[in-house]
Design a protein around this motif. Structure first.
Motif, PDB file in Angstrom:
ATOM      1  N   VAL A  23       0.843  -1.196   0.000  1.00 19.14           N
ATOM      2  CA  VAL A  23       0.000   0.000   0.000  1.00 19.14           C
ATOM      3  C   VAL A  23       0.874   1.240   0.000  1.00 19.14           C
ATOM      4  O   VAL A  23       1.755   1.403   0.857  1.00 19.14           O
ATOM      5  CB  VAL A  23      -0.932   0.028   1.232  1.00 19.14           C
ATOM      6  CG1 VAL A  23      -1.913   1.197   1.122  1.00 19.14           C
ATOM      7  CG2 VAL A  23      -1.677  -1.290   1.375  1.00 19.14           C
ATOM      8  N   ALA A  44      -3.205   4.079  -2.428  1.00 24.21           N
ATOM      9  CA  ALA A  44      -4.034   4.755  -1.436  1.00 24.21           C
ATOM     10  C   ALA A  44      -3.192   5.719  -0.620  1.00 24.21           C
ATOM     11  O   ALA A  44      -1.980   5.530  -0.471  1.00 24.21           O
ATOM     12  CB  ALA A  44      -4.697   3.731  -0.514  1.00 24.21           C
ATOM     13  N   LEU A  51      -2.448   6.873   2.968  1.00 20.75           N
ATOM     14  CA  LEU A  51      -2.617   6.317   4.303  1.00 20.75           C
ATOM     15  C   LEU A  51      -3.101   7.339   5.325  1.00 20.75           C
ATOM     16  O   LEU A  51      -3.425   6.975   6.454  1.00 20.75           O
ATOM     17  CB  LEU A  51      -1.304   5.683   4.769  1.00 20.75           C
ATOM     18  CG  LEU A  51      -0.913   4.415   3.998  1.00 20.75           C
ATOM     19  CD1 LEU A  51       0.530   4.044   4.281  1.00 20.75           C
ATOM     20  CD2 LEU A  51      -1.844   3.267   4.359  1.00 20.75           C
ATOM     21  N   TRP A  75      -7.917   4.080   3.594  1.00 24.77           N
ATOM     22  CA  TRP A  75      -7.203   3.131   2.755  1.00 24.77           C
ATOM     23  C   TRP A  75      -7.706   1.710   2.941  1.00 24.77           C
ATOM     24  O   TRP A  75      -7.399   0.823   2.132  1.00 24.77           O
ATOM     25  CB  TRP A  75      -5.703   3.171   3.063  1.00 24.77           C
ATOM     26  CG  TRP A  75      -5.374   3.026   4.524  1.00 24.77           C
ATOM     27  CD1 TRP A  75      -5.255   4.025   5.436  1.00 24.77           C
ATOM     28  CD2 TRP A  75      -5.142   1.809   5.248  1.00 24.77           C
ATOM     29  NE1 TRP A  75      -4.946   3.518   6.680  1.00 24.77           N
ATOM     30  CE2 TRP A  75      -4.874   2.161   6.590  1.00 24.77           C
ATOM     31  CE3 TRP A  75      -5.118   0.468   4.884  1.00 24.77           C
ATOM     32  CZ2 TRP A  75      -4.597   1.210   7.578  1.00 24.77           C
ATOM     33  CZ3 TRP A  75      -4.842  -0.487   5.859  1.00 24.77           C
ATOM     34  CH2 TRP A  75      -4.591  -0.118   7.192  1.00 24.77           C
TER      35      TRP A  75
END
Length: 415
Positions: free
Chosen positions: A109, A136, A138, A142
């Motif tokens: 991520v 995404a 954070l 997310w």
């Protein structure tokens, strides 16, 4: 190729650190992709190509990053979780370079620009496990993007939050860990750096350090409370692994020689080694008096290995592990000797002893200092300032007739 800005650029800094470590004979880990990331953006972090040292807080953080990389490698493999989530994955190549158990699914991520840059560099690489990238922010929601990408909150997960929390505000750090807690099934694990935020002193010195200011300006402090307390309050059973103990446990002379590497170096400038050039070159009757500048130049060049590799032998532990900030003080006919890439040269306008005392006093605050000299009066003066005193033999170049040589790196452990 996609460019990186803001926090995303810190990933390139880490790639440079991992690339240098991977090139060492006694490396703590091998990241074959790190050099490719660094080469893909050669002008982003030009100072990373300079020799380590210069007494910077940045060097201490590089040591921290190297040890934590090895620790997190071991943690993720030992967890044995079917799902692994790397939050703020950056240019982490663990999905490609670690020997994952069959059935492991790694989720990475991070911001879209970071993942885009990473994809371009790794276009021809094959992951060693199932791998899913999740674009995404954070600081926002997310979890939805993660679950929509195939993450299953009902399965045990090994979470890694490496080098991230300090870049988040108190509220954002709390929110991120709360989301991790919510998505974690029984048997899950999480790992991150234990900290109660960067102190004002560390922040000030980091922001004044070339190469660190750009990144430390992004630091927001992380969790407002002790992270161990936070985990306990949310039903986790935390454990702490001090950096110094980890360093001592790795079978590598680069780290094991100094078990106090964290307390001695993290947040402190590199050890300062002040060398009395006249005294050291004068300790060997090899005709130095015929060419004082040449003798001082040879000494300067020999000190490059000290700056880059530390000193082996009967010296304090904090001098065994690089980088060492080396200052050569010259006087008289040697005043014209220039500095090298790794050794600073200070020319005494008057007394060499007075200049050495001045350098020790003005540059020694907040760090370990050693002075190399056999001069009795000078030894007494710098000892009063708290410096350690070493004899000329400690740094004197080994002559071709001595019959001894030592690289200080005797094993080729590959981790």
């Amino acid at each position: 190729m996609t460019s990186l800005t803001g926090v995303g650029r810190t990933a390139l800094g880490m790639a440079h650190v991992r690339a240098r470590e991977s090139a060492r004979p006694n490396r703590l880990f091998d990241d074959p992709y790190a050099a490719a990331f660094a080469a893909a953006a050669p002008d982003v972090i030009p100072e990373a190509r300079r020799p380590a040292g210069r007494g910077s807080v940045g060097a201490a953080f590089a040591v921290h990053a190297i040890i934590r990389t090895r620790f997190y490698d071991d943690y993720l493999l030992a967890a044995g979780s079917p799902q692994v989530v790397l939050l703020a994955a950056g240019l982490d190549s663990r999905a490609f370079r670690l020997p994952w158990p069959a059935g492991t699914h790694v989720f990475e991520v991070d911001l879209p620009d970071v993942l885009g840059f990473k994809a371009a560099v790794l276009a021809d690489a094959e992951p060693a496990c199932a791998r899913t990238v999740v674009a995404a922010d954070l600081r926002e929601d997310w979890s939805t993007a993660l679950t929509e990408s195939g993450f299953d909150p009902a399965r045990p997960t090994a979470w890694l939050v490496e080098g991230l929390l300090i870049y988040l505000s108190n509220e954002a750090a709390d929110r991120l860990l709360t989301t991790v807690d919510t998505l974690s099934a029984p048997g899950s694990q999480v790992a991150f750096e234990h900290s109660v935020g960067a102190t004002a002193d560390v922040l000030a010195r980091a922001r004044a350090t070339p190469g660190m200011a750009e990144y430390s300006s992004l630091w927001q402090g992380g969790l407002a409370c002790d992270s161990m307390d936070w985990l306990r309050d949310h039903g986790w059973r935390p454990s702490i692994h001090p950096l110094g103990e980890l360093a001592a446990g790795y079978a590598d002379p680069w780290t094991a020689a100094r078990p106090a590497v964290c307390s001695a170096r993290c947040g402190m400038a590199d050890p300062l080694l002040v060398v009395d050039a006249a005294n050291v070159v004068g300790s060997v009757p090899d005709g130095w008096w015929r060419d004082r500048a040449g003798a001082a130049t040879r000494l300067r060049d020999s000190l490059a290995s000290v700056a880059a590799q530390g000193i082996q032998g009967a010296v304090p532990d904090w001098l065994r592990i690089p980088p060492i900030d080396v200052v050569l003080v010259v006087e008289g006919a040697a005043r014209g000797v220039p500095a090298s890439d790794t050794v600073r040269v200070v020319a005494a306008s008057g007394s060499g002893d007075d200049t050495i005392v001045e350098v020790t006093a003005t540059e020694g605050a907040g760090r370990h200092v050693a002075v190399v000299t056999a001069d009795r009066e000078l030894r007494a003066r710098v000892t009063e300032l708290g410096a350690t005193v070493l004899g000329p033999r400690t740094v004197r170049p080994v002559g071709p007739r001595s019959g001894t040589a030592s690289s200080g790196l005797r094993r080729d452990h590959r981790f």
